[in-house]
Motif scaffolding. Structure first.
Motif, short mmCIF file in Angstrom:
data_model
loop_
_atom_site.label_atom_id
_atom_site.label_comp_id
_atom_site.label_asym_id
_atom_site.label_seq_id
_atom_site.Cartn_x
_atom_site.Cartn_y
_atom_site.Cartn_z
N PHE A 59 0.96 -1.19 0.12
CA PHE A 59 0.09 -0.02 -0.14
C PHE A 59 0.85 1.34 -0.04
CE2 PHE A 59 -3.36 -2.85 2.08
CZ PHE A 59 -4.15 -3.00 1.01
N TRP A 60 1.98 1.13 0.61
CA TRP A 60 2.87 2.35 0.62
C TRP A 60 3.76 2.34 -0.59
CZ3 TRP A 60 1.75 5.86 4.16
CH2 TRP A 60 1.09 5.34 5.38
N VAL A 61 4.42 1.27 -1.10
CA VAL A 61 5.18 1.31 -2.30
C VAL A 61 4.35 1.55 -3.42
CG1 VAL A 61 7.25 0.26 -3.43
CG2 VAL A 61 7.05 0.09 -0.82
N GLN A 62 4.72 2.44 -4.12
CA GLN A 62 3.99 2.86 -5.74
C GLN A 62 4.73 2.13 -6.63
OE1 GLN A 62 1.18 4.36 -5.75
NE2 GLN A 62 1.09 4.54 -3.47
N GLY A 63 4.04 1.54 -7.69
CA GLY A 63 4.80 0.96 -8.82
C GLY A 63 3.66 -0.37 -9.40
N GLU A 64 4.26 -0.49 -10.34
CA GLU A 64 3.33 -1.61 -11.33
C GLU A 64 3.27 -2.75 -10.82
OE1 GLU A 64 4.43 -3.06 -15.69
OE2 GLU A 64 3.86 -1.04 -15.65
N ILE A 65 4.41 -3.29 -10.26
CA ILE A 65 4.44 -4.77 -9.87
C ILE A 65 3.72 -4.71 -8.69
CG2 ILE A 65 6.68 -4.49 -8.63
CD1 ILE A 65 7.30 -7.27 -9.49
N MET A 66 3.91 -3.74 -7.84
CA MET A 66 3.10 -3.85 -6.55
C MET A 66 1.52 -3.64 -6.77
SD MET A 66 5.29 -3.87 -4.19
CE MET A 66 6.88 -3.55 -3.59
N ARG A 67 1.06 -2.88 -7.62
CA ARG A 67 -0.35 -3.03 -7.88
C ARG A 67 -0.91 -4.16 -8.52
NH1 ARG A 67 -2.46 0.15 -12.62
NH2 ARG A 67 -0.12 0.61 -13.00
N PHE A 68 -0.03 -4.73 -9.33
CA PHE A 68 -0.63 -5.91 -9.93
C PHE A 68 -0.37 -7.36 -9.22
CE2 PHE A 68 -0.93 -2.86 -13.55
CZ PHE A 68 -2.09 -3.12 -14.09
N VAL A 69 0.68 -7.34 -8.55
CA VAL A 69 1.15 -8.56 -8.29
C VAL A 69 1.04 -8.80 -6.76
CG1 VAL A 69 2.88 -10.41 -8.28
CG2 VAL A 69 2.66 -8.93 -10.37
N LEU A 70 1.78 -8.03 -5.94
CA LEU A 70 2.22 -8.17 -4.50
C LEU A 70 0.99 -7.88 -3.82
CD1 LEU A 70 5.93 -6.68 -3.95
CD2 LEU A 70 4.87 -8.96 -4.20
N ALA A 71 -0.05 -6.89 -3.97
CA ALA A 71 -1.01 -6.43 -3.18
C ALA A 71 -2.11 -7.48 -3.29
CB ALA A 71 -1.75 -5.16 -3.70
N PRO A 72 -2.55 -7.87 -4.71
CA PRO A 72 -3.58 -9.19 -4.49
C PRO A 72 -2.90 -10.49 -3.93
CG PRO A 72 -3.35 -7.95 -6.68
CD PRO A 72 -2.22 -7.50 -6.02
N LEU A 73 -1.60 -10.67 -4.13
CA LEU A 73 -1.27 -11.89 -3.96
C LEU A 73 -1.13 -11.84 -2.20
CD1 LEU A 73 1.77 -12.96 -6.16
CD2 LEU A 73 -0.42 -13.95 -6.05
N SER A 74 -0.61 -11.06 -1.78
CA SER A 74 -0.74 -10.85 -0.20
C SER A 74 -1.83 -10.69 0.54
CB SER A 74 0.03 -9.72 0.20
OG SER A 74 -0.40 -8.55 -0.31
N MET A 75 -2.94 -10.17 0.12
CA MET A 75 -4.34 -10.09 0.39
C MET A 75 -4.97 -11.55 0.38
SD MET A 75 -5.79 -6.49 -0.82
CE MET A 75 -7.34 -6.73 -0.57
#
Length: 654
Positions: free
Chosen positions: A616-632
């Protein structure tokens, strides 16, 4: 035309994947998969779901090649189809609906990197949840068969309730009427199959059931239609080989037929030997498992409604019957039992013949064994023969630890040359060393009329024996000995009343020990019917006289000594010795395996939560598409598994 184009494209993709992953059946599986995908695409094209199906099948084809998932294909397919659908719909409704059109390079990364990664990881999460919740439909190797079994079970239950209401069972249960045994027998007879077989088993339990129940259940007969010639040929051809090439002569008329299978006489073409061939009925396991579950429900309901029936212990008998019957449907188990007892009889010089198994002509569904010519154990025999048979069974139970659990007259034979043979090893009991020691202690105490030793031996073969009141058991055994002493055969009376005493005191014998006692009682009844001079008391006393008790004690001491020699060095190696004292950590209710599993899932959940918060704090394409959905997704999955583990641990142990 569209169908064939899609099929050819999918076939090419699946063949390439099969060669990349070294999958088996490199042509057949891609062809089947391509046809399945093409048919689904044709049907779902109008709903814009064709792309989801294609992607899901490609990913399924890749992941299913991993060895871990080999036995849970349907569960894996559901997980991948679900994750593909969810990820596709979310990306379609959010990313592709944004007002600013993404760059071409970003689109390529999203579709060919982030999109499959999301599907793969969320498939794993879904698969984990399906495994934790253990959905029986998804765990089944044949989901369609599982559903059909449920439908059959529902129909059978409706039929059972209709028969019970027509016979007035509810009214009789409330009144405890004398006609209750006949009504229960009539219900079992109308249901047929497994129900009739259970009634036949109950008719042999003269040690447990009142005479009116034995009489009612003795009238039941398992009448089944034999397999046709065509069915027999299909089974043998598919399991062993061509019928005409395997057997020189095969009797199509069965010499015995039951709901599980039937028995035929044949002659092998290779050796000319006469053999007995047991054939399992097709689909008997699926049909039988439905009826067995329904039978246990029926018996449980009877026991809940009537205290008189509850005291009979029918629930425990039904559960044991289910276990034994399932084993009887696997001829590999019967072949193993037969070979083990055949070898044990030879090693201990027990003069009872056991048929030889022809492994090359046997499978799980077909059992080929040596033909023993003779007649069933219904004619009169001499006291020497009856004594030898009972000695052999006592030796199986007390010394060998493997015993034939169903020695009724049909399973004993007198051969043409006057020898004794034992057949049908579908029901065999295995006793542990501790169980044998407890039984031996009890019987040695009985031979000496030592109630203290008898009580100690009985406590050793009961569930939670260390919690039993040994003194109270000792007093009851003393009373039983006194009552039995007035009988012409006190041992036989003692054995029968012992089982009733155990039930009255709320005790429970270990299942295999109960089976051993029942085998002795069954054999006692069999031998009494063919030898008027037979007496269990005299035979057991002669067996005790033949036993070298000093040698038995010496063997037990040697076993204890051997165990100490193994354990002491291992104990000294453990880091538990502190200040010349041994400190032991004890867990009363929770196993170490469950604790480690819960801890692992907890750590997995925390890691997913940390990644989720960071995304949520780190901006970027990979965070938006991969890390946030995977971690949730991972956090949600971990929390569900963790809560289920905690609830399981907090649930009171029954």
């Amino acid at each position: 035309m569209f169908f064939f184009i899609v099929m050819l494209l999918c076939f090419g993709v699946f063949v390439a994947l099969a060669y990349i992953f070294n999958a088996k059946h490199k042509i057949v599986m891609p062809l089947i998969s391509a046809v399945a995908v093409s048919m689904l695409v044709q049907v779902l094209e109008q709903f814009y779901m064709s792309s989801i199906i294609v992607v899901a099948f490609i990913l399924y084809f890749i992941i299913s090649s991993i060895r871990t998932f080999k036995h849970e294909q349907f569960q894996l397919m559901v997980a991948i189809l679900f994750s593909t659908s969810v990820v596709t719909l979310i990306i379609t409704s959010t990313y592709f609906k944004q007002p600013v059109v993404p760059s071409e390079s970003e689109m390529v990364r999203v579709m060919f990197i982030y999109y499959p990664l999301l599907i793969l990881f969320i498939s794993c999460y879904t698969y984990m949840l399906l495994s934790v919740f253990n959905f029986k439909l998804l765990q089944s190797g044949n989901p369609l068969g599982y559903v059909m079994g449920k439908v059959r079970g529902f129909r059978r239950m409706i039929r059972l309730l209709w028969i019970a209401s027509r016979k007035g069972l509810n009214h009789l249960l409330q009144q405890d009427h004398a006609k209750l045994p006949q009504v229960i027998a009539a219900i079992l007879d109308n249901m047929g199959g497994v129900f009739v077989k259970f009634g036949q088993v109950l008719s042999t339990k003269k040690d447990l059931l009142p005479a009116q129940y034995i009489e009612a259940f003795s009238s039941l007969h398992d009448q089944v239609k034999p397999l046709s010639r065509k069915e027999l040929k299909e089974i043998i051809d598919s399991r062993i080989g061509d019928l005409e090439e395997t057997y020189e002569d095969f009797g199509m008329e069965p010499i015995a037929a039951a709901s599980i299978g039937q028995v035929h006489l044949a002659r092998l073409k290779s050796t000319g030997e006469k053999v007995v061939v047991k054939i399992l009925r097709p689909d008997v396991k699926q049909k039988m498992s439905v009826d067995l579950d329904l039978l246990i429900q029926f018996v449980t309901r009877l026991s809940e409604r009537s205290s008189k029936i509850q005291r009979l212990g029918l629930i425990q008998l039904a559960q044991g019957f289910k276990t034994n019957l399932i084993e009887e449907t696997d001829f590999d188990i019967e072949a193993l039992n037969t070979n083990l007892l055949r070898q044990a009889f030879q090693e201990h010089d027990i003069p009872i013949q056991v048929p030889r198994i022809y492994a090359e002509y046997s499978t799980k569904q077909i059992l080929t064994m040596e033909y023993i010519e003779g007649h069933r154990f219904t004619r009169k025999v001499t006291s020497d023969v009856s004594e030898m048979i009972m000695h052999a069974f006592l030796q199986q139970i007390l010394m060998i630890g493997i015993f034939h659990a169903d020695p009724h007259p049909g399973n004993l034979m007198l051969t043409q040359d006057g020898k004794v043979a034992l057949i049908d090893f579908g029901s065999v009991g295995y006793l542990t060393e501790e169980e044998r020691a407890g039984m031996l202690n009890f019987l040695m105490g009985y031979s000496r009329k030592d109630t203290k030793q008898m009580a100690q031996g009985l406590a050793g073969v009961c569930e939670e024996g260390e919690l039993l009141d040994v003194r109270m058991i000792e007093r009851r055994l003393g009373r039983l000995l006194s009552e039995a002493s007035f009988s012409p055969d006190p041992t036989s009376v003692m054995m029968r009343r012992l089982m009733s005493m155990i039930t009255e005191l709320g005790m429970s014998l270990k299942p295999t020990v109960a089976g051993a006692f029942r085998a002795i009682i069954t054999l006692d009844g069999t031998l009494s019917s063919v030898d008027e001079s037979y007496s269990l008391s005299a035979v057991s006393q002669s067996f005790a006289d033949q036993m070298d008790q000093g040698q038995i004690v010496k063997e037990q001491l040697n076993k204890v000594k051997g165990r100490l020699e193994d354990y002491i060095p291992k104990l000294l190696e453990l880091p538990l010795l502190k200040e010349n004292r041994i400190t032991l950590a004890r867990e009363d209710n929770h196993s170490l395996t469950d604790f480690v599993g819960t801890l692992t899932v907890g750590m997995f959940t925390v890691i997913c939560m940390v990644i989720m918060l960071a995304s949520f704090w780190v901006q970027g394409e990979i965070m938006r598409f991969v890390l946030a959905p995977l971690s949730m997704s991972g956090f949600g999955t971990g929390m569900i598994i963790l809560m289920m583990s905690v609830i399981k641990q907090l649930k009171p142990k029954s």
